[in-house]
Motif scaffolding. Structure first.
Motif, PDB file in Angstrom:
ATOM      1  N   PHE A   5      50.110  43.244  32.390  1.00 57.88           N
ATOM      2  CA  PHE A   5      49.082  43.535  33.379  1.00 57.88           C
ATOM      3  C   PHE A   5      49.509  43.138  34.783  1.00 57.88           C
ATOM      4  O   PHE A   5      48.711  43.195  35.709  1.00 57.88           O
ATOM      5  CB  PHE A   5      47.782  42.818  33.020  1.00 57.88           C
ATOM      6  N   SER A   6      50.770  42.722  34.954  1.00 62.53           N
ATOM      7  CA  SER A   6      51.221  42.202  36.243  1.00 62.53           C
ATOM      8  C   SER A   6      51.143  43.232  37.363  1.00 62.53           C
ATOM      9  O   SER A   6      51.069  42.860  38.533  1.00 62.53           O
ATOM     10  CB  SER A   6      52.644  41.651  36.141  1.00 62.53           C
ATOM     11  N   SER A   7      51.103  44.506  37.036  1.00 60.50           N
ATOM     12  CA  SER A   7      51.009  45.523  38.080  1.00 60.50           C
ATOM     13  C   SER A   7      49.573  45.723  38.576  1.00 60.50           C
ATOM     14  O   SER A   7      49.362  46.277  39.642  1.00 60.50           O
ATOM     15  CB  SER A   7      51.585  46.851  37.593  1.00 60.50           C
ATOM     16  N   ILE A   8      48.575  45.242  37.816  1.00 58.40           N
ATOM     17  CA  ILE A   8      47.184  45.442  38.237  1.00 58.40           C
ATOM     18  C   ILE A   8      46.422  44.135  38.450  1.00 58.40           C
ATOM     19  O   ILE A   8      45.315  44.148  38.980  1.00 58.40           O
ATOM     20  CB  ILE A   8      46.414  46.340  37.241  1.00 58.40           C
ATOM     21  N   ILE A   9      46.991  43.018  38.028  1.00 59.39           N
ATOM     22  CA  ILE A   9      46.356  41.713  38.216  1.00 59.39           C
ATOM     23  C   ILE A   9      47.319  40.797  38.954  1.00 59.39           C
ATOM     24  O   ILE A   9      48.458  40.628  38.528  1.00 59.39           O
ATOM     25  CB  ILE A   9      45.980  41.070  36.860  1.00 59.39           C
ATOM     26  N   ARG A  10      46.841  40.241  40.072  1.00 59.58           N
ATOM     27  CA  ARG A  10      47.643  39.249  40.801  1.00 59.58           C
ATOM     28  C   ARG A  10      47.057  37.878  40.506  1.00 59.58           C
ATOM     29  O   ARG A  10      45.853  37.676  40.615  1.00 59.58           O
ATOM     30  CB  ARG A  10      47.616  39.507  42.309  1.00 59.58           C
ATOM     31  N   ARG A  11      47.925  36.941  40.146  1.00 59.99           N
ATOM     32  CA  ARG A  11      47.497  35.578  39.828  1.00 59.99           C
ATOM     33  C   ARG A  11      48.137  34.621  40.830  1.00 59.99           C
ATOM     34  O   ARG A  11      49.297  34.768  41.177  1.00 59.99           O
ATOM     35  CB  ARG A  11      47.902  35.210  38.403  1.00 59.99           C
ATOM     36  N   HIS A  24      41.862  41.395  40.923  1.00 59.70           N
ATOM     37  CA  HIS A  24      41.967  42.608  40.120  1.00 59.70           C
ATOM     38  C   HIS A  24      41.143  43.696  40.800  1.00 59.70           C
ATOM     39  O   HIS A  24      39.962  43.487  41.101  1.00 59.70           O
ATOM     40  CB  HIS A  24      41.449  42.353  38.704  1.00 59.70           C
ATOM     41  N   GLN A  25      41.755  44.819  41.061  1.00 57.88           N
ATOM     42  CA  GLN A  25      41.098  45.987  41.659  1.00 57.88           C
ATOM     43  C   GLN A  25      40.270  45.621  42.896  1.00 57.88           C
ATOM     44  O   GLN A  25      39.117  46.033  43.037  1.00 57.88           O
ATOM     45  CB  GLN A  25      40.232  46.708  40.626  1.00 57.88           C
ATOM     46  N   GLY A  26      40.870  44.813  43.773  1.00 51.87           N
ATOM     47  CA  GLY A  26      40.226  44.488  45.038  1.00 51.87           C
ATOM     48  C   GLY A  26      39.141  43.433  44.978  1.00 51.87           C
ATOM     49  O   GLY A  26      38.427  43.227  45.957  1.00 51.87           O
ATOM     50  N   THR A  27      39.017  42.746  43.840  1.00 51.47           N
ATOM     51  CA  THR A  27      38.041  41.672  43.715  1.00 51.47           C
ATOM     52  C   THR A  27      38.764  40.392  43.342  1.00 51.47           C
ATOM     53  O   THR A  27      39.581  40.377  42.418  1.00 51.47           O
ATOM     54  CB  THR A  27      36.977  42.001  42.646  1.00 51.47           C
ATOM     55  N   GLY A  28      38.465  39.308  44.078  1.00 47.79           N
ATOM     56  CA  GLY A  28      39.072  38.010  43.814  1.00 47.79           C
ATOM     57  C   GLY A  28      38.093  37.078  43.125  1.00 47.79           C
ATOM     58  O   GLY A  28      36.889  37.104  43.405  1.00 47.79           O
ATOM     59  N   ALA A 125      43.861  44.261  47.616  1.00 48.23           N
ATOM     60  CA  ALA A 125      44.349  44.684  46.307  1.00 48.23           C
ATOM     61  C   ALA A 125      45.861  44.820  46.262  1.00 48.23           C
ATOM     62  O   ALA A 125      46.433  44.986  45.197  1.00 48.23           O
ATOM     63  CB  ALA A 125      43.699  46.008  45.911  1.00 48.23           C
ATOM     64  N   ALA A 126      46.527  44.773  47.402  1.00 44.34           N
ATOM     65  CA  ALA A 126      47.994  44.959  47.429  1.00 44.34           C
ATOM     66  C   ALA A 126      48.731  43.783  46.863  1.00 44.34           C
ATOM     67  O   ALA A 126      48.289  42.695  46.822  1.00 44.34           O
ATOM     68  CB  ALA A 126      48.442  45.215  48.863  1.00 44.34           C
TER      69      ALA A 126
END
Length: 126
Positions: A5-11, A24-28, A125-126
């Motif tokens: 999921f590393s391409s759609i979720i930033r941790r 995820h998808q512009g929401t933190g 989201a970037a």
């Protein structure tokens, strides 16, 4: 079977038990406490100021700001601190459209903690 999921979720700040923040998808999403080690001798107002300063840093890290907050859950160790915490909160959100929020009493992880918050915000989201 494991998925990537590393391409759609930033941790951010990934640790053994959890991440400091996730986007995820512009929401933190993140939780925030006062500065550690927690100082139980500080007033609720002082702990709340510490927490909100920390939250501003976390919001900046995920590409957001307090103006981007969507929701905040506030947990107080003692509801007798509600008015004093609200004074600091009201000052912090002054001049912006505040997020939706809930406040409740909870037994927190440390007896020195007086306040903890869970925040949801719009984020880059970037």
């Amino acid at each position: 079977m494991s998925s990537d999921f590393s391409s759609i979720i930033r941790r951010f700040g990934v640790g053994q038990r959890g991440s400091l923040a996730v986007v995820h998808q512009g929401t933190g999403y993140f939780a925030c406490t006062p500065q550690a080690p927690y100082d139980g001798s500080l007033s609720i107002a002082e702990q709340t100021r510490q927490l909100l300063a920390k939250a501003e840093g976390r919001l900046a890290e995920i590409g957001s700001a307090k103006e981007g907050l969507i929701f905040c859950a506030i947990m107080l160790a003692d509801m007798d601190d509600y008015a004093a915490m609200n004074e600091v909160w009201d000052d912090w959100v002054s001049g912006i459209a505040p997020p939706a929020r809930a406040c409740f009493e909870a037994r927190l992880a440390s007896p020195d903690l007086k306040v903890e918050m869970i925040m949801v915000s719009a984020a880059n989201a970037a």
